[in-house]
Design an enzyme around this catalytic site. Sequence first.
Site, short mmCIF file in Angstrom:
data_model
loop_
_atom_site.label_atom_id
_atom_site.label_comp_id
_atom_site.label_asym_id
_atom_site.label_seq_id
_atom_site.Cartn_x
_atom_site.Cartn_y
_atom_site.Cartn_z
N PHE A 1 0.86 -1.19 0.00
CA PHE A 1 0.00 0.00 0.00
C PHE A 1 0.89 1.23 0.00
O PHE A 1 2.06 1.15 0.37
CB PHE A 1 -0.89 0.00 1.24
CG PHE A 1 -2.36 0.07 0.93
CD1 PHE A 1 -2.97 -0.91 0.17
CD2 PHE A 1 -3.14 1.12 1.41
CE1 PHE A 1 -4.33 -0.85 -0.10
CE2 PHE A 1 -4.50 1.18 1.14
CZ PHE A 1 -5.10 0.20 0.39
N GLN B 1 -7.80 14.68 3.91
CA GLN B 1 -7.24 13.82 2.87
C GLN B 1 -8.18 13.69 1.68
O GLN B 1 -9.34 13.31 1.82
CB GLN B 1 -6.99 12.43 3.44
CG GLN B 1 -6.41 11.46 2.41
CD GLN B 1 -5.81 10.22 3.07
OE1 GLN B 1 -6.53 9.32 3.48
NE2 GLN B 1 -4.50 10.20 3.19
N HIS C 1 -8.56 11.54 -1.33
CA HIS C 1 -8.08 10.27 -1.86
C HIS C 1 -7.87 10.43 -3.36
O HIS C 1 -8.75 10.95 -4.05
CB HIS C 1 -9.11 9.17 -1.57
CG HIS C 1 -8.59 7.79 -1.78
ND1 HIS C 1 -8.27 7.29 -3.02
CD2 HIS C 1 -8.32 6.79 -0.90
CE1 HIS C 1 -7.85 6.04 -2.89
NE2 HIS C 1 -7.86 5.71 -1.61
N GLU D 1 -7.25 1.96 -2.98
CA GLU D 1 -5.81 2.03 -3.22
C GLU D 1 -5.23 0.65 -3.49
O GLU D 1 -4.15 0.50 -4.05
CB GLU D 1 -5.16 2.66 -1.98
CG GLU D 1 -3.68 2.91 -2.11
CD GLU D 1 -3.13 3.78 -0.98
OE1 GLU D 1 -3.90 4.57 -0.41
OE2 GLU D 1 -1.95 3.64 -0.66
N HIS E 1 -11.97 12.27 1.46
CA HIS E 1 -12.00 10.92 1.99
C HIS E 1 -11.90 10.83 3.51
O HIS E 1 -12.53 9.99 4.13
CB HIS E 1 -10.84 10.14 1.36
CG HIS E 1 -10.83 8.68 1.67
ND1 HIS E 1 -11.92 7.88 1.44
CD2 HIS E 1 -9.87 7.88 2.20
CE1 HIS E 1 -11.63 6.63 1.82
NE2 HIS E 1 -10.41 6.61 2.29
N ARG F 1 -2.55 10.78 6.23
CA ARG F 1 -2.68 9.42 6.73
C ARG F 1 -2.29 8.41 5.66
O ARG F 1 -2.63 8.57 4.50
CB ARG F 1 -4.13 9.15 7.16
CG ARG F 1 -4.39 7.72 7.58
CD ARG F 1 -5.79 7.52 8.09
NE ARG F 1 -6.82 7.61 7.06
CZ ARG F 1 -7.11 6.63 6.19
NH1 ARG F 1 -6.44 5.50 6.20
NH2 ARG F 1 -8.09 6.79 5.31
#
Lengths: 597, 248
Positions: free
Chosen positions: A119, A232, A234, A251, A373, A408
């Site tokens: 990730f 955030q 995304h 992701e 997100h 994050r």
Amino acid sequence: MFETFEHDVLVIGAGGAGLRAAIEAHAMGAHVGLLCKSLLGKAHTVMAEGGIAAALANNVAQDNWQAHFRDTMRGGKLLGNWRMAQIHAMEASARVMELEQWGAMFDRTSDGRINQRNFGGHRYPRLAHVGDRTGLEMIRSLQDHSAEQDFKVYMEFTAYRLLKDGDRISGVIGYWRETGRFALFRAKAVVLATGGIGKCWQVTSNSWEYTGDGHAMAYVAGAELIDMEFVQFHPTGMVWPPSIRGTLVTEAVRGEGGVLLNGKGERFMFRYIPAMFRGEFAENEDEAKRWLIGDKLARRPPELLTRDVISRAIVKEIKEGRGTAHGGVSLDIATQRTAEKIRSKLPSMYHQFKELGDLDITKQPMEVGPTTHYVMGGVRVDPETAQSTISGLFAAGECAGGMHGANRLGGNSLSDLLVFGRRAGASAAEYAKALNAFPNVDEQVARNLCREMLAPFDRTEGENPFAVTEALQTVMQDWVGIVRTEEELVRARKKISSLKERALHVRAGGNRQYNPGWHQALDLMNLLVGSEMVILAAIERKESRGAHTRIDFPKSESKWAKVNVTIYEKAGQMHVKQQPLPEIPEDLRKLVEGEPS
Amino acid sequence: MRSRAVLRVYRGDRQLGTLKSYEVETCEGMVVLDAIHQIQAKQDNELACRWNCKAGKCGSCSAEINGQPRLMCMTRMDRYQGDIIVEPLKTFPIIKDLVNDVSWNYEVNRKIKAFHPKPQQGGTLRMQQYDVDRVQEFRKCIECFLCQDVCHVLRDHNRKDVFAGPRFLVRLAGLEMHPHDVEDRLEAAKNILGTEYCNITKCCTDVCPESIRITDNAIIPLKERLVSRYYDPVAWVWRKITGKRKPV
Ligand code: SF4
Ligand code: SF4
Ligand code: FES
């Protein structure tokens, strides 16, 4: 005017953090109540796709908590609370194993252990997962485990405001969605686990529940919030068809090898590797290709950079005219993996695009662009106990701040929920045990709050609450997005003042039973508080860092690396101040700043 | 595609209600839930529905669309030519408009013993991917309760007193097939969840948005186990002698 309930520990929110907190507080002997805004099992956690980050070291033996800690701190652009990040990295593995003991089933390695996937921002494959619906697995495991515990679950109840006895928390007032009647929950301790504020924006992966209720309740009660400028976006939300814009594309697509291409077919991410990560990522397509087939000497592809970096890159590509037909970029897994592998590792993405986008992701690239997100900012908490700046008020999960700093990492949310959900539940139970009696509730205050909630019904004329909400979402989308300037932020702030005025005049028709217009009118109040916090904090931080990008201050400044921007209420006004970051111990600082081990 | 469509939506509660017509603007890729939201925001603030994910992951937005139990968020408007009729589920009491009282399902769920593993060394459960795949077919259930809605034992005969419904046989099958689980739930499957009331019409399988093969993969194997436990004399004697359940 309201019925009354009593609990030692009252948990607000029944996603991963709330459920885990309730389970722990119950296990410690507290009399626990759990409030869900939706039905049980439908909270936002259910939508998490990619996995739970924990250094189990099943796929790569070198992984350990130190490496996970380092990645988390660097991913947060050194602004995270070091102690939270450390606790998180040290305890995440135990929480994953525990979930397995409660019935969760994760995908396996060939020797039968939990398989971990790559990730963004994680140096090693670290995400325990099951296909692309890990959140469902997590919430169902917690839900099934808690069905055997006899704590009380209250479904479809919206908490409105916290009540205090002097400086202490003493309860919560809110309404049943079904009947519109009010209830007062007296409690010795309250755990906020209400999730985020994503509904402040137009394009979002978040559900209707994400109206920042916990953020607003804590703020109104006098708690401090930190890091609210960090939201955030995304990088990969769906962009087409229009009705589905914003829906998350996990992701895990990139974790499984998916590549990002601009409208001209160029794999553009090689051009965007930031200095901080140079040397840790593949420098050309050839090296990235070798990584995909398992060459241990090849470095990871730049599509696995952190989300803030990728979102900014996508915005730039589109702005400079290299977007795709519907104003996104391409995310292609079809050319990287076999159809069979794609269907087994990304089943819900396959289904989602097939049904909603008329597109077969095993054959064609997806069109994606950034979507709101997650909010890194939230209630300021003590790292060990998750207690806020108000006695008896605890916070865990997305509504708590500090753990993720300026950005994050994917997978660190589900683990955060478990680690700090458990800690918040335990501390709340202990706190409650130490109190002999329930703190006082001023019933007059509670009655006034009920009247406040009913106000939209009293207005015979007035605006449609959905229209004002939409206006707010447009302001936030246009002026408080991924790239920001002082001028636009100030304009947004002015706009919020006038929207606040309008919100005071929205009306609800009909009666109190399951009335979405009325619910929206009340949620709108919280959306406005959440939006204002983001704007004030974003104006304050005059630099660019992580998810907060200021065109007028494009660089990261070392003096800003030492402070949190804090939001608090005083005399009915929202204030902002800077507070020094807790100092990181030398050995951990070296770990973060040094070469990877 | 057409630029406007007419939805006829149930408005009312469990006693009284009618289908009310609304005209909505449509756009490419639009789903029924979008239309409901548009009505809610622009025409009728009081129209109640449930939803969360808008991506087929949470199972909140179940309704009957032109008589078919479906998720509103995964049902495209362009499937239909004429008016689109949207109603709440028939098998559960209506709270208001498209919102049903599904609390009975949560009560049933509590009757099923949760997973309990055998004690193992080092805390790690070893299992193979095929074990996971087999059980995950059941664990991917999103609790939309569409199968419960369509099952005639619940819908037409209202036997909620004796039959748990397909959703919970799915959960049971997932637990029973977990390679590390030690609980015995067959007694409950028979006497509490009423597995035998199912007569394998497969209607539940047809409506499951997660494509779980409810009847073939969950219910029939459960029924087979029940038969061998309760009606197979050899197994019965074996159990009496050894005190163990027959290895399956
Ligand atoms: S197969 Fe059994 S459970 Fe499924 S709908 Fe038919 S009777 Fe009900
Ligand atoms: S088994 Fe299928 S139809 Fe039944 S509740 Fe689960 S997902 Fe819905
Ligand atoms: S809204 Fe979640 S399944 Fe439809």
